[in-house]
Motif scaffolding. Sequence first.
Motif, short mmCIF file in Angstrom:
data_model
loop_
_atom_site.label_atom_id
_atom_site.label_comp_id
_atom_site.label_asym_id
_atom_site.label_seq_id
_atom_site.Cartn_x
_atom_site.Cartn_y
_atom_site.Cartn_z
N VAL A 259 0.87 -1.18 0.00
CA VAL A 259 0.00 0.00 0.00
C VAL A 259 0.91 1.23 0.00
O VAL A 259 1.80 1.34 0.84
N ALA B 14 -1.83 5.60 -10.63
CA ALA B 14 -1.92 4.14 -10.47
C ALA B 14 -2.39 3.44 -11.73
O ALA B 14 -2.12 2.27 -11.95
N VAL C 273 -2.64 -0.70 -10.98
CA VAL C 273 -2.98 -1.00 -9.59
C VAL C 273 -4.20 -0.16 -9.17
O VAL C 273 -4.52 0.85 -9.78
N MET C 274 -4.86 -0.61 -8.12
CA MET C 274 -6.05 0.09 -7.61
C MET C 274 -5.64 1.41 -6.97
O MET C 274 -4.52 1.53 -6.46
N SER C 275 -6.55 2.37 -6.97
CA SER C 275 -6.22 3.61 -6.27
C SER C 275 -7.47 4.31 -5.79
O SER C 275 -8.59 4.02 -6.24
N VAL C 276 -7.28 5.23 -4.86
CA VAL C 276 -8.39 5.99 -4.32
C VAL C 276 -7.86 7.34 -3.85
O VAL C 276 -6.69 7.47 -3.50
N GLU D 263 -9.33 -1.34 3.91
CA GLU D 263 -9.63 -2.11 2.70
C GLU D 263 -8.34 -2.44 1.92
O GLU D 263 -8.12 -3.57 1.51
N ALA D 264 -7.50 -1.43 1.78
CA ALA D 264 -6.27 -1.64 1.00
C ALA D 264 -5.34 -2.64 1.69
O ALA D 264 -4.75 -3.51 1.03
N ARG E 193 -6.65 -6.18 1.31
CA ARG E 193 -6.37 -6.68 -0.04
C ARG E 193 -4.93 -7.16 -0.12
O ARG E 193 -4.63 -8.22 -0.65
N THR F 136 -1.67 -4.47 -5.03
CA THR F 136 -1.22 -3.16 -4.54
C THR F 136 -2.32 -2.10 -4.63
O THR F 136 -3.15 -2.14 -5.53
N THR F 137 -2.29 -1.15 -3.70
CA THR F 137 -3.20 0.00 -3.77
C THR F 137 -2.42 1.29 -3.58
O THR F 137 -1.52 1.36 -2.73
N ILE G 183 -2.99 5.17 -2.45
CA ILE G 183 -3.95 6.06 -1.78
C ILE G 183 -3.41 7.49 -1.83
O ILE G 183 -2.29 7.75 -1.37
#
Length: 357
Positions: free
Chosen positions: A186, A213, A218-221, A237-238, A241, A248-249, A251
Amino acid sequence: MAFLREQTLSYPIHQLLSPEGQLSGETPISLQQAELWQRAYRHLWLTRLFDQRAVALQRTGQLGTYASCLGQEAISTAIGFSLQPNDVFVPYYRDQAAQMLRGTSMSSILQFWGGDEWGSHHTSIHDLPACIPIATQVTHAAGVATALKLRHQKQAVLTTCGDGASSRGDFYEALNLAGVWHLPLVVVINNNQWAISVPLSQQTATATLAQKALAAGVMSVRVDGNDFFALMAVLDEALERARHGKGTTLIEAVTYRLCDHTTADDMSRYADHASREQAQQTEPLIRFRRLLEQKLMWNDQQQQAMEIALLAQIGSEVDRYLSLPPANPADMFDYLYAELPEDLAQQKAEFLQKFGT
Ligand SMILES: Cc1ncc(C[n+]2csc(CCOP(=O)(O)OP(=O)(O)O)c2C)c(N)n1
Ligand SMILES: [Mg+2]
């Protein structure tokens, strides 16, 4: 014929606690416990008061250069609360709040900023020391995450960096690798709008940092970095995961640096007063206090009693720091290499001849 098009991506800022202190949206059950609220609020204040004291120590010649985290306390506090003891934390230099929650004493943090590397010694055995070279820690974190993956260990690695760091090659390279190898990582960007005196708009043309990302797969927020609750929700959540092999996330925590870059800087020379005043209205501690006032009848007496207790705790840690023996300058040669290269061995010999130990 026009083949080229501008990418428009929407990354709304996730928020649960508004600047007015209203909790809204879907607040996870784990975040609805009053006990957690009180512990988190106390830690935010511990961080702020410790930070003020550290700046005062520097101003009176009792500490080296220090990087304040004023206004950004919620990011690092939420990180400290969401990591599990055996996760690996790879911090940067504005992570005092999380370092304390990981078991590093305030006196050790002061020892580090006082110029003594031994200040990094008493931390969680899983964690790395605070990183000063910009973005290099993201590559280290990807390396640690690779090791955990190869060993099939269900632990997450979390690293932090600034918005400026996200413009460096190390950041992109590490994120790219994390995407390809599906690493349990993360990456949290503290987007405080400044890289020393360079505003965000002058160091990147991207609309958001979260969208970096996308190219790495990779996921991102994007999250309100002054909102402890939203930060906890996305971090939980990250990290879950990551621990469960889901990759990977990235943030992006959006906040504002309400302080000079470090004690070696003067923000009034480049930042406009109005945007700082505006950012002051949305900082993390005021909104948390409003919530406690509304929901737990938090009052001035409780606030005062808490601050007095925290100041006493900080005072004894400062005393401990001030009573430490001076750092041994020869230490600077000893802890980077297992075997000292010839040129450094020579420098060390010269140093010892001139200054002794
Ligand atoms: C590799 C490297 N280059 C330059 C520096 C000097 N430097 C220290 S902090 C900083 C800006 C970092 O800004 P950002 O990543 O946004 O983090 P922030 O300090 O705002 O938290 C720079 C360029 C450094 N420490 N390391
Ligand atoms: Mg920054």
